[in-house]
Design an enzyme around this catalytic site. Sequence first.
Site, PDB file in Angstrom:
ATOM      1  N   GLY A 189       0.838  -1.196   0.000  1.00  0.00           N
ATOM      2  CA  GLY A 189       0.000   0.000   0.000  1.00  0.00           C
ATOM      3  C   GLY A 189       0.864   1.233   0.000  1.00  0.00           C
ATOM      4  O   GLY A 189       2.096   1.171   0.109  1.00  0.00           O
ATOM      5  N   SER A 190       0.239   2.390  -0.139  1.00  0.00           N
ATOM      6  CA  SER A 190       0.981   3.644  -0.170  1.00  0.00           C
ATOM      7  C   SER A 190       0.090   4.767   0.320  1.00  0.00           C
ATOM      8  O   SER A 190      -1.139   4.668   0.322  1.00  0.00           O
ATOM      9  CB  SER A 190       1.477   3.951  -1.586  1.00  0.00           C
ATOM     10  OG  SER A 190       0.396   4.111  -2.482  1.00  0.00           O
ATOM     11  N   GLY A 191       0.744   5.842   0.740  1.00  0.00           N
ATOM     12  CA  GLY A 191       0.050   7.041   1.180  1.00  0.00           C
ATOM     13  C   GLY A 191       0.721   8.259   0.582  1.00  0.00           C
ATOM     14  O   GLY A 191       1.531   8.169  -0.342  1.00  0.00           O
ATOM     15  N   LYS A 213       8.091   0.107   5.997  1.00  0.00           N
ATOM     16  CA  LYS A 213       7.531   1.386   5.558  1.00  0.00           C
ATOM     17  C   LYS A 213       8.685   2.304   5.152  1.00  0.00           C
ATOM     18  O   LYS A 213       9.627   2.524   5.928  1.00  0.00           O
ATOM     19  CB  LYS A 213       6.719   2.027   6.678  1.00  0.00           C
ATOM     20  CG  LYS A 213       6.131   3.386   6.307  1.00  0.00           C
ATOM     21  CD  LYS A 213       5.481   4.069   7.497  1.00  0.00           C
ATOM     22  CE  LYS A 213       4.180   3.390   7.893  1.00  0.00           C
ATOM     23  NZ  LYS A 213       3.436   4.165   8.928  1.00  0.00           N
ATOM     24  N   ASP A 244      -4.707   8.707  16.800  1.00  0.00           N
ATOM     25  CA  ASP A 244      -5.312   8.428  15.494  1.00  0.00           C
ATOM     26  C   ASP A 244      -5.926   7.032  15.465  1.00  0.00           C
ATOM     27  O   ASP A 244      -5.797   6.306  14.481  1.00  0.00           O
ATOM     28  CB  ASP A 244      -4.270   8.581  14.388  1.00  0.00           C
ATOM     29  CG  ASP A 244      -4.902   8.761  13.005  1.00  0.00           C
ATOM     30  OD1 ASP A 244      -6.087   9.164  12.949  1.00  0.00           O
ATOM     31  OD2 ASP A 244      -4.230   8.494  11.995  1.00  0.00           O
TER      32      ASP A 244
END
Length: 593
Positions: free
Chosen positions: A275-277, A297, A392
């Site tokens: 995945g990525s952000g 990460k 969060d």
Amino acid sequence: MKALLSCLEAEKGEAAAEAWLAKLRLARGDLEDETRLLPLVALHSALVAFVEQVSDGGLDRTASYLAARDNLGVWARVLRGTRAPEDAFARIDSSDSEYGRTTLWERLEARPGYWRGRVRIAHDPKLEADGLLARARAVELSIVPTLFGYPRGTVAQSKKDDDAQEFEVRWPLPAPVRGVVAGAVMGAIAGGAALAVHPGTASTLAALFTPIFGAAAGLFWTRDRLRRVESAAQSVRVSALERSLALRENESRAGAGDLEGSVIAGQYRIGERMGSGASGVIYEATRITDGLPVAIKLLRAATAHDVTASDRLRRESEALGLSWHPNVVEVIDHGHLPDGTSYLVMELLQGEMLATRLKYRVRLPAREVLPVAKQVAEALVAIHAAGVVHRDLKPSNIYLVPDEEADGPSKERVKVFDFGIARVEWEEMRITNMGAPLGTPGYMSPEQEGGLEVDHRSDIYAAGAVLYECLVGEPPPVSPRDMWTPNTRPPSGSFAMRLAEGGMRTDSGVQPASRRMPSVAPAGPDAEPEAADVRGGRASSGRIEVPAEWRAIVERALAKRPEDRFQDARAMLTAIRAIERVDAKPPRSAGES
């Protein structure tokens, strides 16, 4: 290690080299870049496996491969700004060699043709017991003079103990005076021999002038040797620079494309992209030394040198390290790559996010929520005990991992992760974001939304929001009056929504998710019939029947004022365990009173 591979392949063949690589769990591509850092344990294992195949004397024969043209990239920093071997030894720490992270070199004495230094050992002394690492250092030290055109140096280890080793290096230098004297002596010997064999005036003159010619020849030979030394040194410098540029170009190409198959930090082989952000990418990876599957990460290249992004990743690693618990994702390693990119290595989670489950099932029956709620609360107890506030917590930061030893009918273990904006209580410096509060709208407490000071009770509010979404199918509503009734929120941006927001703080510039997202959550299969009436893709607005004990827990956790909530995660956990005890009681028979 690249030199070991080249030597082994040259002496024993390709099959032996492949067997050596397989034993070390390495591929040829892993050693293509000689500047890549590898763990000291991996280097020691490589030396042991090498000696087993080539014998003890083979280690010394790797010297020529250490200075080979395709291995000069590792020497580029050593050569930069130095003019002689004695200067280069002082820069040997900057070579980023395989053991550069756990050793510190210091110069004790240096002069042309001689250097003596000490290496301080900061790793496990057991790795030094067999002497292989010390011999590898001696071979590396002997190569330094050859980088400047001189013959290979002679190395002697003068001292050895658990925390330090001393080495002496000597190498021959071309000396003009010595060459002149040697030439004159040779000339005198030749002239004297001629005079003895053929006495006469000519022989006498020859005997007088031959030493002069010999001295001139010796001076010429010495200067020619110096010239060749300088020429060889210049050639090595150019080759090292070219090799360094080639490696940098290859690294740039790899950075621009897919990292799959590459090795980073010297010990993690990158697998599939998970995945990525906005600022980072997460890959599945394997630790080379033991085959452990991990998740890594990486910050994106554009944000690798961004102070805030790097600090968030550092905070995540620190918070995870402090908050070790079976319900908190485990941090394995963290640091920076040679190009400055920050990385964080965590345990690889197999399962699904709570957010994914809610996306497809919308809401969960209370019996399935119970083990999730209990484990989330247990994670918060550990996190807060370590002085960390997550800030969060939300369904997309809660992972459900299959585990036969876990509680509940589904046999799943909760893993809380993503501590990127966590706050460590005892740290003075805090991350800011242009004055805006940090967190995810819809799960932030009122004080967090307003940009005010937060503590562990903000996490309790977020946990209550997560439980509400599990039970109802959407985040908590704007108004407490609409609790437990889905689809009572006005559409985002409508006049009614703006009116509903009027009594809340707006100076933060952040709106809850409940204000932004119109409810489209249909009722789940376990809902009451009146709540499962789906009309036009939307559930009816009937009140969802949630057990009173669950409503009490969630409503207390979602209290607007921090002092009205559970005052710590342990109190919330106690309340959840009380529900568990009630559910565990066997039903009474008809004859019991």
